[in-house]
Design a protein around this motif. Structure first.
Motif, PDB file in Angstrom:
ATOM      1  N   PRO A 556      11.856   2.984 115.855  1.00 47.02           N
ATOM      2  CA  PRO A 556      13.231   2.721 115.416  1.00 47.02           C
ATOM      3  C   PRO A 556      14.012   4.011 115.224  1.00 47.02           C
ATOM      4  O   PRO A 556      13.434   5.062 114.939  1.00 47.02           O
ATOM      5  CB  PRO A 556      13.034   1.984 114.087  1.00 47.02           C
ATOM      6  N   PRO A 557      15.345   3.965 115.379  1.00 46.31           N
ATOM      7  CA  PRO A 557      16.171   5.152 115.143  1.00 46.31           C
ATOM      8  C   PRO A 557      16.094   5.589 113.681  1.00 46.31           C
ATOM      9  O   PRO A 557      15.694   4.823 112.803  1.00 46.31           O
ATOM     10  CB  PRO A 557      17.576   4.682 115.527  1.00 46.31           C
ATOM     11  N   LEU A 558      16.504   6.833 113.444  1.00 41.68           N
ATOM     12  CA  LEU A 558      16.376   7.416 112.112  1.00 41.68           C
ATOM     13  C   LEU A 558      17.056   6.594 111.016  1.00 41.68           C
ATOM     14  O   LEU A 558      16.458   6.361 109.960  1.00 41.68           O
ATOM     15  CB  LEU A 558      16.922   8.848 112.127  1.00 41.68           C
ATOM     16  N   PRO A 559      18.322   6.131 111.194  1.00 38.52           N
ATOM     17  CA  PRO A 559      18.941   5.349 110.117  1.00 38.52           C
ATOM     18  C   PRO A 559      18.132   4.106 109.735  1.00 38.52           C
ATOM     19  O   PRO A 559      18.066   3.742 108.561  1.00 38.52           O
ATOM     20  CB  PRO A 559      20.312   4.970 110.699  1.00 38.52           C
ATOM     21  N   GLU A 560      17.524   3.465 110.717  1.00 40.40           N
ATOM     22  CA  GLU A 560      16.706   2.291 110.415  1.00 40.40           C
ATOM     23  C   GLU A 560      15.490   2.675 109.576  1.00 40.40           C
ATOM     24  O   GLU A 560      15.097   1.953 108.651  1.00 40.40           O
ATOM     25  CB  GLU A 560      16.263   1.610 111.710  1.00 40.40           C
ATOM     26  N   THR A 561      14.903   3.828 109.883  1.00 44.99           N
ATOM     27  CA  THR A 561      13.771   4.306 109.089  1.00 44.99           C
ATOM     28  C   THR A 561      14.210   4.648 107.675  1.00 44.99           C
ATOM     29  O   THR A 561      13.479   4.400 106.711  1.00 44.99           O
ATOM     30  CB  THR A 561      13.146   5.550 109.760  1.00 44.99           C
ATOM     31  N   VAL A 562      15.410   5.219 107.529  1.00 44.34           N
ATOM     32  CA  VAL A 562      15.947   5.496 106.187  1.00 44.34           C
ATOM     33  C   VAL A 562      16.088   4.197 105.406  1.00 44.34           C
ATOM     34  O   VAL A 562      15.745   4.118 104.219  1.00 44.34           O
ATOM     35  CB  VAL A 562      17.301   6.222 106.281  1.00 44.34           C
TER      36      VAL A 562
END
Length: 720
Positions: A556-562
């Motif tokens: 997943p992209p970084l914002p989703e991981t955040v």
């Protein structure tokens, strides 16, 4: 010439650790002796074990002072040793497993739980819930604990189905379910190893299965360490005996201390019965208690006999503080402590409040009442979810405004709390309260200036609020500073058409926010501890995320991981404690709050004890936590499921050990704090009730009733 191993046996506070250090000193004074063709080093090296990091912090200064640098001392804990050795000899493990070379990364428990839950999404939870009706999250934790228990006991996962089927016969655990659980663990283990991820359970299994039997590795051990010294081995896992026997079989020195009435970690991976087998090849050194050191030495056995019904009177009754409700009990317990300290009868550091289940309500109530009177309180190993701290909630809310796509994780109420917390701490050294937003103004700003949006929630300029001039200069300045900081974070990011979002690691954003808004020099001990815990958790989380991005094609992209990180903490997940929480390894000069398990593991001693909820049923089984599957992961397991009689005998033995341990850790007074009703309103019917009934009341009934009426009328009375 061979060295005779030493087995030091004795109860709490009988001098076992002191004796172990003395044997280390005596060994350090001996000249190295040649053994055949083996070349002895000019300076000997000792491997010293402590049961946990806190005990190690206390043990090592004493050893350093006693040995005065004559030998090299390498200190560790069982788990720490397994981890260090697997990391050091990782190529051997890679060769045995046939894996590609990559440096391993250890998973912390909270990350292990999250990744395992994702990995087992398609697991047959319905079948497991037929065995015992629990949520999938609890089943995940239970199965992961089973992996570690098996590793501690030196049990291969391939052998688990038989043990599960035989050990859980009363739960109708058939072979199919048992094999399903074992297969889930093997799949999880294999996936982690392919990613280069190690959990405590996996690295411990690698150690006993691949390193420990390896002759080349054993040779390295004997070459590096010429003697092994282990304190409190009654709390060690079974495979440590196999480790210690490497030295004993080669005639090297081994010194071990053991408490026959210890077994604090029984049910959590320790195997005291198997470790006790070491004494058969050791010279026994039996120690006795000094009767002047504790109440336990004087009356411990009589209290145990009375509670178990073997005798009908005590040589000296204990003191009881008794009320009707638990709210009254907490208030009167705090009042008694306040009176004792203010009258000079005791100092804060001489008092401990202990209970088998010291819940959040009790901790909060006692801390609030005592600190209001200027009495410092230390809550020992208080593992609360990070999200229970307002500072952490505010920082997580801030992340939702920095990274896009997180609008569903934030609302106006959270924005208001963030505005209060992040501006209240700003510039505390100034005489004026520059840059603060009070709750009322924060609520207005959240209502009028917060623009919700699923992708891009944001804070609007202060002028969006029609009456912004009523906010005042301080609040307006603080709000504008926050807006400016958020804008800087966005402008400082690298954004392209293919990746239109902030690419900076959230650890850096959190660090910047702490430096900008929380003025670390002005934070108290607890606030600094919780911030350190957040930063360590975040750093580890993104270390793992970076590793998975390297080893997996789809991620997943970084914002989703955040967003996943924010949700993980908001779910109330307990994270690992920061290290070191207390750099000196010593308790603060404060009243101590602790569960019975925490108190015993920390090896604390106090003049006065307050045993909270003395009539509670939680004292059954000694207040111990028994992990699922622990009984049939012991080396001496009979192969049969535990009967009701077995469980009753085990509970009685645990209670006996607990009472002896606590009484040996108090030197002057024990107050039995008992309420007729529990926090849920149920009557208390615990195993210590006979002890409560025969104890001496602290106040008479008339005084008690009058005190309770005053408390109810007091507007500051803490409702529970």
């Amino acid at each position: 010439m061979t060295s005779v191993p030493i087995w030091i046996s004795g109860p709490v506070r009988s001098g076992k650790t002191t004796a172990l250090i003395q044997h280390l000193v005596d060994w350090s004074n001996l000249s190295p002796v040649s053994k055949g063709e083996k070349i002895q080093p000019a300076v000997k090296t000792a491997l010293v074990f402590a049961v946990n990091a806190d005990n190690r912090q206390v043990l090592m200064p004493a050893i350093a002072q006693a040995t005065t640098g004559k030998i090299i001392v390498q200190s560790t804990t069982p788990l720490g040793f397994f981890e260090d050795e697997v990391m050091l000899f990782w190529p051997l493990a890679l060769k045995a497993l046939g894996l590609q070379a990559q440096f391993p990364l250890r998973l912390r428990p909270e990350t292990e739980q999250e990744l395992a839950a994702q990995f087992w999404q398609t697991a047959p939870w319905e079948d497991l819930q037929d065995l015992e009706n629990m949520s999938p999250d609890r089943w995940v934790r239970r199965i992961l604990d089973l992996l570690q228990l098996a590793a501690f006991g030196g049990i291969a996962l391939e052998d688990l189905p038989r043990r599960l089927e035989d050990g859980l016969g009363e739960l109708k655990c058939d072979r199919a379910i048992a094999e399903t659980i074992a297969q889930m663990l093997m799949n999880w283990r294999d996936w982690c190893l392919q990613q280069g991820l190690l959990t405590y359970g996996i690295l411990t299994a690698l150690y006993w299965r691949y390193l420990l039997p390896d002759p080349a590795y054993q040779g390295h051990l004997l070459q590096r360490y010429q003697g092994v010294f282990a304190d409190d081995v009654d709390s060690y896992p079974a495979i440590t005996r196999d480790l210690f026997e490497i030295w004993l079989n080669q005639g090297e020195l081994g010194v071990f201390s053991f408490n026959p009435d210890g077994a604090i970690r029984l049910g959590l991976g320790a195997d005291p019965a198997y470790l006790a087998g070491l004494q058969d090849v050791c010279q026994l050194q039996a120690l006795q208690q000094d009767f002047s050191l504790s109440l336990g030495a004087v009356m411990g056995q009589q209290v145990v006999a009375f509670v178990s019904g073997e005798t009908f009177e005590l040589p000296e009754p204990l003191t009881c503080l008794q009320t009707s409700s638990r709210a009254q009990l907490l208030r009167q317990t705090a009042d008694q402590i306040i009176e004792a300290i203010q009258s000079g009868q005791a100092q804060p550091e001489e008092i401990a409040v202990i209970g088998p289940g010291l819940d959040t309500i009790a901790r909060y109530t006692l801390i609030e009442i005592l600190t209001a009177q200027g009495i410092p309180v230390e809550s020992l190993k208080d593992q609360r979810p990070l999200n229970s701290s307002a500072i952490i909630r505010a920082l997580l809310t801030l992340l939702t405004l920095v990274y896009p796509g997180l609008g569903r994780l934030v609302d106006a109420e959270q924005i208001a709390e963030m505005l209060v917390v992040l501006t209240h701490q700003r510039l505390p050294s100034l005489v004026s309260a520059a840059g603060t937003i009070d709750p009322v103004r924060a609520g207005l700003l959240a209502d009028y200036c917060f623009q919700p949006h699923p992708e891009h929630p944001k804070l609007l300029p202060v002028e969006t609020f029609p009456r912004w001039d009523r906010l005042g200069h301080q609040a307006t300045t603080a709000y504008n500073n926050l807006l400016s900081w958020l804008d800087q974070q966005q402008k400082g990011s690298v954004q392209t058409a293919s990746q239109p979002y902030l690419t900076l690691n959230p650890v850096f954003i959190l660090d910047r926010a702490v430096q900008e808004f929380l003025a670390p020099h002005a934070l108290n001990y607890d606030q600094l501890s919780v911030l350190r815990e957040l930063m360590e958790t975040a750093q580890h989380y993104w270390q793992v995320d970076e590793r998975l991005r390297q080893t997996q094609t789809r991620h997943p992209p970084l914002p989703e991981t955040v967003g996943q990180f924010i949700q993980l903490l908001r779910q109330g997940t307990l994270t690992a404690n920061p290290f070191p929480v207390n750099p000196n390894g010593q308790p603060r000069r404060a009243v101590m709050l602790a569960t019975t398990f925490q108190y015993r593991m920390a090896r604390q001693v106090h003049r006065w004890h307050f045993w909270l909820d003395a009539g509670s049923a939680l004292w059954h089984g000694g207040g111990a936590v028994i992990l699922w599957g622990a009984p049939f992961c012991l080396r001496d397991w009979s192969g049969e499921p535990l009967t009701v009689e077995d469980e009753m005998n085990n509970d009685q033995a645990q209670l006996r050990r607990l009472l002896l341990d606590l009484l040996n850790r108090v030197t002057e007074k024990v107050f039995l704090c008992h309420s007729d009703l529990s926090v849920s309103g149920q009557e208390q019917v615990g195993p210590l009730l006979p002890l409560v009934d025969t104890s001496t009341p602290l106040v008479d009934n008339d005084s008690k009733a009058q005190s309770e009426q005053v408390d109810e009328a007091n507007p500051d009375f803490v409702k529970v």
